[in-house]
Design a protein around this motif. Structure first.
Motif, PDB file in Angstrom:
ATOM      1  N   GLY A   9      54.822  22.398  64.317  1.00 56.87           N
ATOM      2  CA  GLY A   9      54.515  22.628  65.535  1.00 56.87           C
ATOM      3  C   GLY A   9      55.757  23.311  65.736  1.00 56.87           C
ATOM      4  N   PHE A  10      55.627  24.410  66.071  1.00 53.76           N
ATOM      5  CA  PHE A  10      56.694  25.448  67.490  1.00 53.76           C
ATOM      6  C   PHE A  10      56.949  25.017  68.882  1.00 53.76           C
ATOM      7  CE2 PHE A  10      57.525  27.646  63.165  1.00 53.76           C
ATOM      8  CZ  PHE A  10      58.503  27.272  62.682  1.00 53.76           C
ATOM      9  N   ARG A  11      57.729  25.841  69.281  1.00 54.38           N
ATOM     10  CA  ARG A  11      57.804  25.669  71.290  1.00 54.38           C
ATOM     11  C   ARG A  11      58.784  26.397  70.953  1.00 54.38           C
ATOM     12  NH1 ARG A  11      60.826  23.289  74.568  1.00 54.38           N
ATOM     13  NH2 ARG A  11      61.854  21.301  74.076  1.00 54.38           N
ATOM     14  N   LEU A  12      58.835  27.387  72.200  1.00 57.44           N
ATOM     15  CA  LEU A  12      59.662  28.158  72.861  1.00 57.44           C
ATOM     16  C   LEU A  12      60.719  27.889  73.724  1.00 57.44           C
ATOM     17  CD1 LEU A  12      58.761  32.215  71.626  1.00 57.44           C
ATOM     18  CD2 LEU A  12      59.952  30.803  70.451  1.00 57.44           C
ATOM     19  N   ALA A  13      61.811  27.633  73.646  1.00 55.01           N
ATOM     20  CA  ALA A  13      62.767  26.770  74.817  1.00 55.01           C
ATOM     21  C   ALA A  13      63.456  28.037  75.408  1.00 55.01           C
ATOM     22  CB  ALA A  13      63.643  25.519  74.255  1.00 55.01           C
ATOM     23  N   PRO A  14      63.593  27.608  76.992  1.00 55.57           N
ATOM     24  CA  PRO A  14      64.850  28.882  77.417  1.00 55.57           C
ATOM     25  C   PRO A  14      66.089  28.126  77.149  1.00 55.57           C
ATOM     26  CG  PRO A  14      62.910  28.025  78.781  1.00 55.57           C
ATOM     27  CD  PRO A  14      62.591  27.059  77.894  1.00 55.57           C
ATOM     28  N   VAL A  15      66.912  29.700  77.134  1.00 52.20           N
ATOM     29  CA  VAL A  15      68.549  29.091  76.959  1.00 52.20           C
ATOM     30  C   VAL A  15      69.406  30.107  78.131  1.00 52.20           C
ATOM     31  CG1 VAL A  15      70.269  29.735  74.942  1.00 52.20           C
ATOM     32  CG2 VAL A  15      68.493  29.882  74.326  1.00 52.20           C
ATOM     33  N   PRO A  16      69.788  29.414  78.848  1.00 50.68           N
ATOM     34  CA  PRO A  16      70.576  29.185  79.870  1.00 50.68           C
ATOM     35  C   PRO A  16      71.544  30.695  79.492  1.00 50.68           C
ATOM     36  CG  PRO A  16      70.758  26.878  79.267  1.00 50.68           C
ATOM     37  CD  PRO A  16      70.486  27.307  78.596  1.00 50.68           C
ATOM     38  N   GLY A  17      71.404  31.830  79.849  1.00 51.52           N
ATOM     39  CA  GLY A  17      71.955  33.237  80.106  1.00 51.52           C
ATOM     40  C   GLY A  17      71.556  33.961  79.102  1.00 51.52           C
ATOM     41  N   LEU A  18      70.381  33.634  78.353  1.00 50.71           N
ATOM     42  CA  LEU A  18      69.571  34.370  77.367  1.00 50.71           C
ATOM     43  C   LEU A  18      68.395  35.176  77.278  1.00 50.71           C
ATOM     44  CD1 LEU A  18      71.508  32.531  73.970  1.00 50.71           C
ATOM     45  CD2 LEU A  18      72.176  34.941  75.503  1.00 50.71           C
ATOM     46  N   GLU A  19      67.924  36.467  77.068  1.00 55.02           N
ATOM     47  CA  GLU A  19      66.821  36.722  77.748  1.00 55.02           C
ATOM     48  C   GLU A  19      65.721  35.636  76.266  1.00 55.02           C
ATOM     49  OE1 GLU A  19      66.153  40.943  77.766  1.00 55.02           O
ATOM     50  OE2 GLU A  19      67.358  41.010  79.647  1.00 55.02           O
ATOM     51  N   ASP A  20      66.118  35.888  75.775  1.00 49.44           N
ATOM     52  CA  ASP A  20      65.770  35.136  74.259  1.00 49.44           C
ATOM     53  C   ASP A  20      65.434  33.800  74.265  1.00 49.44           C
ATOM     54  OD1 ASP A  20      64.584  37.557  72.537  1.00 49.44           O
ATOM     55  OD2 ASP A  20      67.160  37.433  72.167  1.00 49.44           O
ATOM     56  N   ARG A  21      64.334  33.383  73.599  1.00 47.77           N
ATOM     57  CA  ARG A  21      63.987  31.466  73.560  1.00 47.77           C
ATOM     58  C   ARG A  21      64.443  31.373  72.419  1.00 47.77           C
ATOM     59  NH1 ARG A  21      60.160  29.847  77.591  1.00 47.77           N
ATOM     60  NH2 ARG A  21      60.118  30.819  79.321  1.00 47.77           N
ATOM     61  N   GLU A  22      64.769  29.677  72.175  1.00 45.86           N
ATOM     62  CA  GLU A  22      65.463  28.879  71.188  1.00 45.86           C
ATOM     63  C   GLU A  22      63.987  28.307  70.603  1.00 45.86           C
ATOM     64  OE1 GLU A  22      68.103  25.302  69.209  1.00 45.86           O
ATOM     65  OE2 GLU A  22      67.781  26.008  71.884  1.00 45.86           O
ATOM     66  N   LEU A  23      64.091  28.505  69.282  1.00 41.76           N
ATOM     67  CA  LEU A  23      62.534  27.408  68.246  1.00 41.76           C
ATOM     68  C   LEU A  23      62.679  26.159  67.997  1.00 41.76           C
ATOM     69  CD1 LEU A  23      59.745  29.028  66.927  1.00 41.76           C
ATOM     70  CD2 LEU A  23      61.532  29.223  64.476  1.00 41.76           C
ATOM     71  N   VAL A  24      62.135  25.136  68.635  1.00 39.43           N
ATOM     72  CA  VAL A  24      62.137  24.276  68.450  1.00 39.43           C
ATOM     73  C   VAL A  24      61.106  23.862  67.666  1.00 39.43           C
ATOM     74  CG1 VAL A  24      62.293  22.036  69.911  1.00 39.43           C
ATOM     75  CG2 VAL A  24      63.636  24.203  71.139  1.00 39.43           C
ATOM     76  N   TYR A  25      61.451  23.248  66.822  1.00 39.56           N
ATOM     77  CA  TYR A  25      59.974  22.641  65.761  1.00 39.56           C
ATOM     78  C   TYR A  25      59.961  21.022  65.946  1.00 39.56           C
ATOM     79  CZ  TYR A  25      57.734  21.029  61.008  1.00 39.56           C
ATOM     80  OH  TYR A  25      57.631  20.387  60.654  1.00 39.56           O
ATOM     81  N   THR A  26      58.928  20.304  66.033  1.00 39.72           N
ATOM     82  CA  THR A  26      58.346  19.040  65.703  1.00 39.72           C
ATOM     83  C   THR A  26      57.401  18.634  64.959  1.00 39.72           C
ATOM     84  OG1 THR A  26      56.348  19.769  67.304  1.00 39.72           O
ATOM     85  CG2 THR A  26      58.635  19.100  68.746  1.00 39.72           C
ATOM     86  N   GLY A  27      57.750  17.782  64.248  1.00 38.01           N
ATOM     87  CA  GLY A  27      56.519  17.868  62.559  1.00 38.01           C
ATOM     88  C   GLY A  27      56.839  16.304  62.766  1.00 38.01           C
ATOM     89  N   PRO A  28      56.717  15.645  61.469  1.00 41.34           N
ATOM     90  CA  PRO A  28      56.693  14.433  61.062  1.00 41.34           C
ATOM     91  C   PRO A  28      58.234  13.873  59.476  1.00 41.34           C
ATOM     92  CG  PRO A  28      54.988  14.827  59.898  1.00 41.34           C
ATOM     93  CD  PRO A  28      54.946  16.210  60.828  1.00 41.34           C
ATOM     94  N   ASN A  29      58.280  15.893  59.459  1.00 40.75           N
ATOM     95  CA  ASN A  29      59.900  15.666  58.676  1.00 40.75           C
ATOM     96  C   ASN A  29      60.837  15.963  59.675  1.00 40.75           C
ATOM     97  OD1 ASN A  29      57.753  18.089  59.018  1.00 40.75           O
ATOM     98  ND2 ASN A  29      59.672  19.348  58.359  1.00 40.75           N
ATOM     99  N   VAL A  30      60.750  15.875  60.425  1.00 41.38           N
ATOM    100  CA  VAL A  30      62.186  16.289  60.930  1.00 41.38           C
ATOM    101  C   VAL A  30      63.049  15.037  60.567  1.00 41.38           C
ATOM    102  CG1 VAL A  30      63.181  16.015  63.125  1.00 41.38           C
ATOM    103  CG2 VAL A  30      60.920  17.551  62.944  1.00 41.38           C
TER     104      VAL A  30
END
Length: 866
Positions: free
Chosen positions: A306-327
């Motif tokens: 699964g993905f979530r989009l996390a805020p990044v200080p100072g940037l409008e765009d968000r960082e892609l964060v991944y979760t799953g058993p393959n991490v």
């Protein structure tokens, strides 16, 4: 010394025997079943011992290497993957981590260097695999993967690819690369099979292997698609191919769309995938049914992720964060880190992304690829996008205070650097653009940013060492190509033919290359630029240790080989003009040059995919038509000798029958008609496929068809000089004759058809001799002092043929020799001016077309984002 208990290994590696008699591996024409593979893996596992140890493997695409890889995974020994073949990267990692067992393949056998019976390391119970994130650089930073992560990712890939037992994947990527490793893991997890090979997709043997082994898929990185276009992949008949996967970096959306649509037409799917080593390879995939409509997306999370989009200080765009058993469990930077458990629960990818209304994720930038210049944050990805919008392929690296970019371009980049600096808002002095033949890349195909960063210092040192030495530039192969072909988009992997070189530009390039490199290979026009550049100095003479050696040395100083086609063109234009002026008579050379044209057609016009072939053929015709129409149009305007049919090169069809003054340009008309007809004919898919499959038989068939007209077996009216396609086809067949048997057949055809074809026996003999020389003698000895003028006359032969009808009457009464010389001089001058003007025009047209493509792409992105 630590004694670690053996724990359960990776499930798919430990359970190979469950698939029994199914085929697991195809290698060197033989098949290995899962049962047989399981037995080999069990034996290898026993050789690794019953004590849990750190095993390092120099992994290559061999069965022996695969067995050791699976043995370590199945028996619970943590495995450190090293690049195949050893080298500094392997040595660096071995030195940093001191493995207990070092495995490599030598002469097909596994060689185990057992350094200790137990282990000196504290190994965490979950640790299964250690993979480098830095390709072949040997950085000690490794990704720690658990058995669960390896198994989960293999199962997820097998699920979304819908792998079946009859699937067969060719190993187009190294086992030491996480992408190549994931191909093997997923197929063995699903009970499918792998075809082990080290062959490149540019090797014809690879495609023979694909057909013979009924390969259903292969993996590709972005650079692979450049190679696929070079080998005409779009037209290959691959009935077993089910899908292609792509990862290892962003593939240009236009190319994604093109290949997705190609796959739909040809019956296979394109899976665009997104991943990182930290996620055991894959995190997302783009379903094939939406790839053509959303080529800029990386798709949806893999099953279980699964993905979530996390805020990044100072940037409008968000960082892609991944979760799953393959991490991953986390990173290791020193041996002590091998004892660590899980230090990472979700993966911050470092990529900036957005989610579309259709639920697809798109990467829009890179969080970590920023540098600070005069207090401003500069996005290196933005620098690359600016250069891409300017039509340049580039990769950018940097440190605080400067940006260094490797740009695939032969032009002066100073103005472009100024544009980049203005667009990102930093001083011009902070932007360093360096022209390269190809962007430096790691073995994975990704840009080698440390190597790019080092370009600035290296180029400064080079400039200092070569200050005041202009010969280095003038002798550079790339500069020769750029000058002759009027192009600045030249890469190290390009060939003279792929860049649009033809028989008209070939001579000038050949002569200049000979000056720069010495004797060049006969097939230099098909060699990648980088390979050709390494031929520098092949003409260097050794010391003369004997009378024979001295004689050989002096002979080579006086005489040197030139390609037969070049010599025939130079000699031909002299004899043709002299005959027309009646200085002396030597009939038949124009017909010899028709055969030379066919010979060169096969060399320059019949490579690459159909659309590339067609463009190249039409461009070649344009390079003949434009200067011809210009001269004939001028002659029509200032004399009463010609008609509108001459201007439009249609006299042989619309003009009076027989030989008249209107027939003077028959050679040009015949050549243009033949080339246009062949362009249309070969654009028919079935004919194009036939020519690629039977490159020698097709011109022989054309030869036979035209001879039916020549000998009036089929009686159709034809004006002018009559059919000459058969001579063109004879030259084409000569070029395609790569064996003694084929050359013998063409010789017989020439001997049977040329004598008696013309009224004059001397002309018959000339044409026959010219064809046989072209067929059997690839080069002719020519005094070195005459190489320059021979090449010049050959280059300008068409232009001298066009202009001599206007020039020689001005000098004919004074001296026929002077008339010949003047005709040749004017022809050379016209060649110099016309080719330069046409080159500039072609460059301008390419730039306009590239700008139009960029506008279409920008409009497409705007619509998608809208």
């Amino acid at each position: 010394m630590t004694i670690e208990p053996i724990l359960a290994g990776v499930s798919f590696a430990a359970g190979l025997a469950a698939f029994g008699g199914r085929t697991a591996v195809h290698v060197d024409g033989e098949s290995v079943t899962y049962g047989e593979l399981a037995d080999r893996v069990d034996a290898a596992a026993r050789s690794l011992g019953t004590v849990r140890r750190l095993v390092a493997l120099e992994a290559d695409n061999s069965l022996t290497s695969l067995v050791v890889y699976l043995a370590a995974l199945s028996s619970g020994h943590p495995l450190l993957i090293l690049p195949g073949g050893g080298g500094r990267a392997s040595e660096s990692l071995v030195s940093a981590y001191d493995p207990d067992v070092l495995a490599r393949v030598q002469e097909g056998e596994a060689v185990l260097d057992v350094r200790r019976e137990g282990t000196r390391h504290a190994l965490h119970p979950e640790l299964a695999l250690l993979v480098s994130t830095s390709g072949s650089t040997g950085s000690p930073k490794l990704v720690r993967l658990s058995a669960e992560a390896v198994q989960a990712n293999a199962a997820a890939i097998a699920e979304y690819l819908q792998l079946r037992p009859d699937d067969r994947a060719a190993t187009t990527l190294p086992l030491s690369y996480c992408y190549g490793m994931s191909v093997v893991n997923s197929h063995l997890c699903a009970g499918a099979s792998v075809v082990l090979t080290d062959l490149s997709v540019v090797d014809p043997c690879f495609w023979e292997l694909v057909r013979n082994e009924r390969v259903t898929s292969f993996a590709a990185v972005p650079y692979t698609f450049d190679l696929l276009e070079r080998v005409g992949f779009a037209d290959k008949d691959l009935p077993s191919l089910r899908y292609i996967t792509q990862a290892g970096g962003r593939l240009d959306p236009d190319r994604v769309r093109d290949y997705a649509q190609l796959g739909r037409r040809r019956g296979w799917d394109l899976f665009v995938m997104y991943g990182q080593t930290e996620a055991t390879a894959r995190m997302a995939y783009l379903p094939p049914d939406v790839a053509a409509e959303h080529p800029q997306a990386v798709g949806i999370p893999i099953p279980g992720g699964g993905f979530r989009l996390a805020p990044v200080p100072g940037l409008e765009d968000r960082e892609l964060v991944y979760t799953g058993p393959n991490v991953m469990l986390g990173y290791a930077e020193k041996p002590e880190d091998l004892a660590l458990g899980r230090t990472v629960t979700e993966l911050h990818t470092g990529d900036l992304a957005r989610r579309t209304a259709e639920g697809l994720y798109e990467i829009v930038g890179r969080r970590s690829r920023f540098v600070k210049i005069v207090g401003l944050r500069v996005d290196l990805g933005q620098v690359e996008r600016i250069l891409a919008d300017l039509g340049l392929s580039a990769a950018a690296a940097g440190t605080d205070g400067q940006v260094v970019a490797a740009v695939e371009s032969g032009q002066d980049l100073s103005l472009i650097a100024k544009t980049v600096a203005q667009d990102v808002g930093v001083p011009r002095a902070a932007i360093h653009l360096h022209s390269v033949a190809a962007v430096p890349r790691l073995s994975s195909g990704k840009p080698d940013y440390p190597a790019i960063l080092a370009l600035h210092a290296a180029e400064q040192a080079k400039a200092k060492d070569h200050q005041g030495d202009p010969a280095g530039t003038s002798n550079d192969v790339r500069s020769i190509f750029a000058d002759v072909l009027e192009r600045d988009d030249i890469r190290e992997t390009d060939t003279f033919v792929s860049l649009g070189g033809d028989s008209l530009s070939y001579v000038a390039a050949s002569v200049r290359l000979e000056r720069a490199l010495g004797d060049v290979p006969l097939d230099w026009h098909l060699m990648p630029l980088g390979e050709l550049a390494r031929a520098r100095g092949v003409d260097a003479e050794g010391s003369a240790g004997s009378v024979g050696a001295m004689f050989h040395k002096w002979r080579r100083r006086l005489l040197a080989p030139m390609e037969t086609g070049i010599v025939l063109r130079a000699l031909g234009i002299i004899l043709i003009i002299s005959t027309h002026i009646r200085w002396f008579s030597w009939e038949g050379m124009a017909h010899v040059l028709v055969a030379v044209a066919g010979f060169n057609f096969a060399r320059f016009q019949l490579s690459g995919p159909p659309q590339v072939r067609l463009r190249r053929q039409l461009l070649s015709v344009a390079r003949i038509v434009v200067p011809s129409v210009a001269v004939i149009g001028f002659a029509f305007a200032v004399t009463d000798t010609y008609s509108w049919a001459n201007v439009f090169l249609l006299n042989s069809l619309l003009g009076p029958e027989g030989w008249t003054d209107y027939s003077r340009f028959w050679f040009v008309e015949a050549l243009v008609h033949i080339l246009l007809g062949l362009a249309v004919l070969l654009a028919i898919p079935a004919v194009g496929r036939a020519e690629r499959r039977w490159p020698w038989a097709v011109p022989v068939v054309l030869l036979g068809a035209d001879l039916l007209l020549r000998f009036r077996v089929v009686d159709l009216p034809y004006p002018g000089q009559g059919p000459v396609l058969w001579l063109f086809a004879l030259g084409w067949a000569a070029s395609a004759s790569r064996t003694l048997r084929k050359r013998t057949v063409v010789t017989v055809l020439a001997v049977l058809t040329i004598p008696g074809s013309f009224d004059d026996e001397f002309r018959n003999a000339t044409v026959l001799a010219g064809v046989l020389i072209l067929l059997w003698l690839p080069t002719l000895p020519v005094p070195r002092a005459l190489h320059g003028i021979t090449g010049l006359l050959a280059s300008a032969s068409l232009y001298a043929y066009l202009t001599h009808w206007l020039v020689y009457p001005l000098f004919d009464q004074a001296s026929k020799g002077l008339a010949v010389a003047a005709s040749l001089v004017v022809g050379i001058a016209y060649w110099a001016v016309a080719t330069r003007v046409m080159g500039v025009s072609e460059r301008w047209l390419r730039a306009r077309l590239a700008a139009r493509r960029r506008r279409r792409q920008a409009a497409s992105v705007a619509v998608d984002f809208g």
